[in-house]
Write an enzyme that holds these catalytic residues in place. Structure first.
Site, short mmCIF file in Angstrom:
data_model
loop_
_atom_site.label_atom_id
_atom_site.label_comp_id
_atom_site.label_asym_id
_atom_site.label_seq_id
_atom_site.Cartn_x
_atom_site.Cartn_y
_atom_site.Cartn_z
N SER A 1 0.83 -1.19 0.00
CA SER A 1 0.00 0.00 0.00
C SER A 1 0.88 1.26 0.00
CB SER A 1 -0.96 -0.04 1.19
OG SER A 1 -1.98 0.92 1.07
N ASP B 1 -9.58 -5.61 -5.13
CA ASP B 1 -9.07 -4.51 -4.31
C ASP B 1 -9.83 -3.23 -4.65
OD1 ASP B 1 -7.62 -2.55 -2.96
OD2 ASP B 1 -5.69 -3.50 -3.36
N HIS C 1 -7.57 -5.69 -0.66
CA HIS C 1 -6.41 -4.84 -0.34
C HIS C 1 -5.59 -5.41 0.82
CE1 HIS C 1 -4.08 -1.21 -0.59
NE2 HIS C 1 -4.28 -0.92 0.68
#
Length: 431
Positions: free
Chosen positions: A167, A215, A246
């Site tokens: 991320s 995601d 995610h």
């Protein structure tokens, strides 16, 4: 008498037979053994199979140690192989996503990857809300500490380093690769997030981008656009895990590891035995909803095992090394230092260099490297050092974490420059 004579003859013949056998067979140690890693090879471990990369552990026993906060990052854990007979290992620094802890998200990767022959540092950020740029700096600081000050620094090859992030940490890994093009590999797990303006247009490091089909944060369409910014010349791959969200990467799974392990093996260890798991397709495509590759992949050295010693050392010791590859000063007096230059790459209008600073017969506390720029040259970026210039004169001094060097110890700094590459004549001084 005849019986005694026959016994004597038989004894002589027996001794002769033993001697002939020894000369024919030779010492057992002279026979070649399979999968032997020579001291000059960076290839590690036995021949791989699909079963071996699907396993949750490799062939190397591992250990781990905690790292206190400081040295530019918030501490963490180092995982490393305990086998000291294989030479040095490639290393990977991992950073978590926004507001997350590596201990909660990626720690499962540490023992898994280290058992395949890598030193892994799973770092915590200085604050959980650090930006992507701060995470990039923390990744590079962790690698600097790992190779210059950690208890396992002697087991890590400083020329075989990589970064991974999830991320916002993935965005940090991309930025770390931009800042240090000498990294061997970069892996982004759902890197970045829409609206942050992330680009990979200047990335030269072999880059693996992994996303999730489901995601909703870092969406497949976002990664499609991000991946398209990579230069065509950068070795890269993009995979999308079927049904993954995610947070998929925060729990142990061998789907992403079947991508990560071959990527690190090919580019950190120059081990082309693992390319079969990336090219021309993946071994288990049922778990991957989309795969883009740039096969074939060519690791450093074209796939041949490369020396595990530092590039700067091998270049300066070889009389056939090109003038653009290295240049070093004369041997230092006791307690002083030497600086050796190694070309890391060039492109039209610019180049990258790395300098290895080594202590002499006594420890030093602080160092400065000096040289003169050739016509048209201008340094645009330095890492692991502090730059100052006066006209064509250049000085790079140590930063806080790499100034103290024990007897014979060394550290490195790197730089990017505009202009045509050349081999500078370096001098090194120590306070």
């Amino acid at each position: 008498m005849r019986r005694e004579a026959r016994s004597a003859v038989a004894a002589v013949l027996a001794v002769a037979a033993v001697i002939v056998a020894m000369l024919t067979v030779g010492p057992a140690a002279a026979q070649p053994a399979p999968n032997v890693v020579t001291p000059n090879s960076t290839q590690r471990g036995p021949d791989p199979t699909i079963a071996s990369i699907e396993a949750t552990r490799g062939t190397f026993a591992t250990a781990q140690m905690s790292v206190a906060a400081g040295n530019g990052f918030g501490g963490g854990v180092v995982y490393y192989p305990t086998d000291t007979s294989q030479g040095t290992w490639g290393a990977l620094a991992i950073v978590p996503g926004y507001t997350a802890k590596c201990a909660n998200e990626e720690a499962w990767m540490g023992p898994w990857l280290s058992s395949f022959g890598f030193v892994v540092v799973c770092i915590e950020t200085n604050t959980t809300t650090d930006s992507d740029s701060q995470r990039a700096a923390e990744l590079l600081a962790a690698l600097n500490w790992l190779t210059t000050a950690s208890p396992v620094k002697g087991e890590v090859d400083p020329n075989r380093l990589s970064v991974l992030g999830h991320s916002a940490g993935g965005a940090g890994a991309i930025e770390a690769a931009e800042q240090r093009p000498s990294l061997r590999a970069m892996i982004g797990l759902a890197p970045g997030f829409p609206g942050m303006g992330l680009s990979m247009a200047s990335d030269q490091v072999p880059s693996l981008i992994v996303g999730g089909q489901a995601d909703g944060t870092v969406t497949p369409s976002y990664l499609t656009n991000l991946y398209a910014t990579l230069p065509a010349s950068t070795q890269s791959a993009r995979a999308e895990i079927a049904g993954a969200s995610h947070t998929y990467y925060t729990h142990a799974n061998n789907v992403e590891m079947k991508l990560i392990i071959p990527w690190l093996k090919v580019f950190l260890d120059s081990d082309t035995r693992y390319e079969q798991f990336l090219c021309p397709s993946l071994p288990d495509p049922s778990t991957i909803s989309m795969y883009q590759s740039k096969c074939p992949y060519v690791p450093p050295g074209g796939g041949s095992p490369s020396p595990s010693t530092s590039a700067s050392a091998s270049a300066s010791s070889s009389p056939s090394a090109s003038a653009s590859a290295s240049a070093s000063s004369s041997p230092p007096p006791p307690g002083a230092c030497t600086a050796t230059y190694q070309a890391e790459g060039s492109w039209p209008g610019g180049f990258q260099g790395q300098v290895t600073v080594s202590a002499g017969s006594a420890a030093i506390n602080g160092w400065s490297v000096h040289w003169s720029l050739a016509g048209g040259q201008q340094i645009t970026q330095v890492w692991n050092g502090t730059l100052s210039t006066s006209g064509s004169s250049v000085t790079v001094k140590n930063v806080s974490y790499n100034g103290q060097l024990g007897t014979g110890a060394s550290t490195t700094f790197g730089f990017l420059a505009n202009g045509a590459p050349s081999a500078p004549m370096l001098t090194c001084t120590s306070p």
